[in-house]
Design an enzyme around this catalytic site. Structure first.
Site, short mmCIF file in Angstrom:
data_model
loop_
_atom_site.label_atom_id
_atom_site.label_comp_id
_atom_site.label_asym_id
_atom_site.label_seq_id
_atom_site.Cartn_x
_atom_site.Cartn_y
_atom_site.Cartn_z
N CYS A 66 6.14 -0.83 6.87
CA CYS A 66 5.83 0.58 6.59
C CYS A 66 5.64 1.37 7.89
O CYS A 66 6.00 2.54 7.98
CB CYS A 66 4.57 0.70 5.74
N CYS A 125 0.74 -2.82 5.83
CA CYS A 125 2.16 -3.15 5.71
C CYS A 125 2.89 -2.92 7.03
O CYS A 125 3.05 -1.77 7.47
CB CYS A 125 2.77 -2.30 4.59
#
Length: 310
Positions: A50, A47
């Site tokens: 993230c 991600c």
């Protein structure tokens, strides 16, 4: 670190931020949140957002000095835990997802990468939900600096405000206090430069709006005439609106704020439209510069309102 009464000791980062799995979720999130709020970051190695959000969360949690903790959960490595939480109502289909746990249950959340200011606000809200002090004790330091400034120790106050801002650059009250130390030392240019350099996140905060008004009033004070001469002119020429406005500015500059307000109210009563509503504009600037609970501001606003709606 500011160390005044009420400030928390800096906590060990390892105790504040932990990688959490299904095995220790109950202990490090649910049970831990019974003592302090726990911010849970649901993330994954693939991600992209993230990777941006995670370090920002860690910085904000560390800055809170133990008032909140953080749990990092890799959803790929803990799929069964993520599924169980999703079944209980947490929307974990999209990551990053950040959830605040207080007293064993989720109380707030957001998804996706957000600015640092929103992270700070999210954490502050979680701390307050847990009954804690989201200021990290800095409000005590601000109060101490304000006391120094009131006692005439502007340089000491300036150093304290600057130290607070090193820990929390977005502390509006501390930033406004720093600007006012320059005003107290008759350093108008430095005060204006400091105000112009305020972070955009707090530029419209009431504390900075107030100090902006104080700077405008300080600028006006540089060009006003003697109070006695202006008083004599107004007494001899009651309809000399410019002289009355100048008298109000001179009175304010001399410290007679109530007298300035009285003259402006009289000017408004005589001709509220004169000079594009100069009397009302000046009154509002003075009220903005004062504390909202100041008796002069309260009384002046009440009198102005009664005239407007009479």
């Amino acid at each position: 670190m500011i160390e005044l009464g009420g400030a928390q000791e800096s906590a060990n980062t390892g105790d504040l931020i932990k990688d959490v799995t299904e095995e220790n979720f109950m202990a490090d999130v649910v049970e831990a949140s019974m003592e302090v709020p726990v911010i849970v970051d649901f993330w994954a190695t693939w991600c992209g957002p993230c990777k941006t959000l995670g370090p920002m969360l860690e910085t904000a949690v560390t800055k809170a000095k133990g008032a909140v903790k953080m749990a990092k959960i890799d959803v790929d490595q803990n799929q069964r835990l993520a599924q169980a939480l999703a079944q209980q109502g947490l929307p974990l289909q999209s990551i990053p997802t950040v959830v605040a746990f207080v007293q064993g249950r989720p109380v707030d959340m957001f998804q996706g990468a957000v600015p640092a200011s929103e992270i700070d606000a999210f954490i502050a809200k979680a701390i307050e939900a847990g009954g804690g002090d989201s200021s990290g004790g800095l409000d005590d330091a601000v109060a101490a600096a304000e006391e120094m400034l009131a006692e005439g120790a502007a340089e000491d106050a300036q150093q304290t405000f600057a130290a607070i801002l090193q820990e929390e650059p977005h502390h509006a009250a501390a930033y406004a206090g720093l600007v006012r130390t320059y005003l107290a030392m008759d350093q108008l240019d430095q005060a204006e430069a400091a105000l112009n350099g305020a972070p955009v996140e707090i530029s419209k905060a009431p504390e900075l709006e107030a100090v902006h008004a104080q700077i405008e009033l300080a600028k006006q004070a540089a060009g006003v005439g003697p109070v006695a001469e202006l008083t004599a002119t107004v007494e001899a020429e009651p309809d000399n609106h410019q002289a009355r406005l100048d008298l109000a500015k001179a009175l304010h500059a001399s410290g007679d704020v109530a007298g300035a307000v009285d003259q402006l109210l009289e000017l408004f009563r005589r001709d509220r439209e004169w000079n594009d509503g100069a009397a009302k504009a000046q009154l509002l600037t003075i009220f903005e510069a004062l504390d909202a609970k100041d008796p002069v501001a309260l009384s002046g606003r009440r009198k102005l309102s009664s005239m407007i709606f009479a």
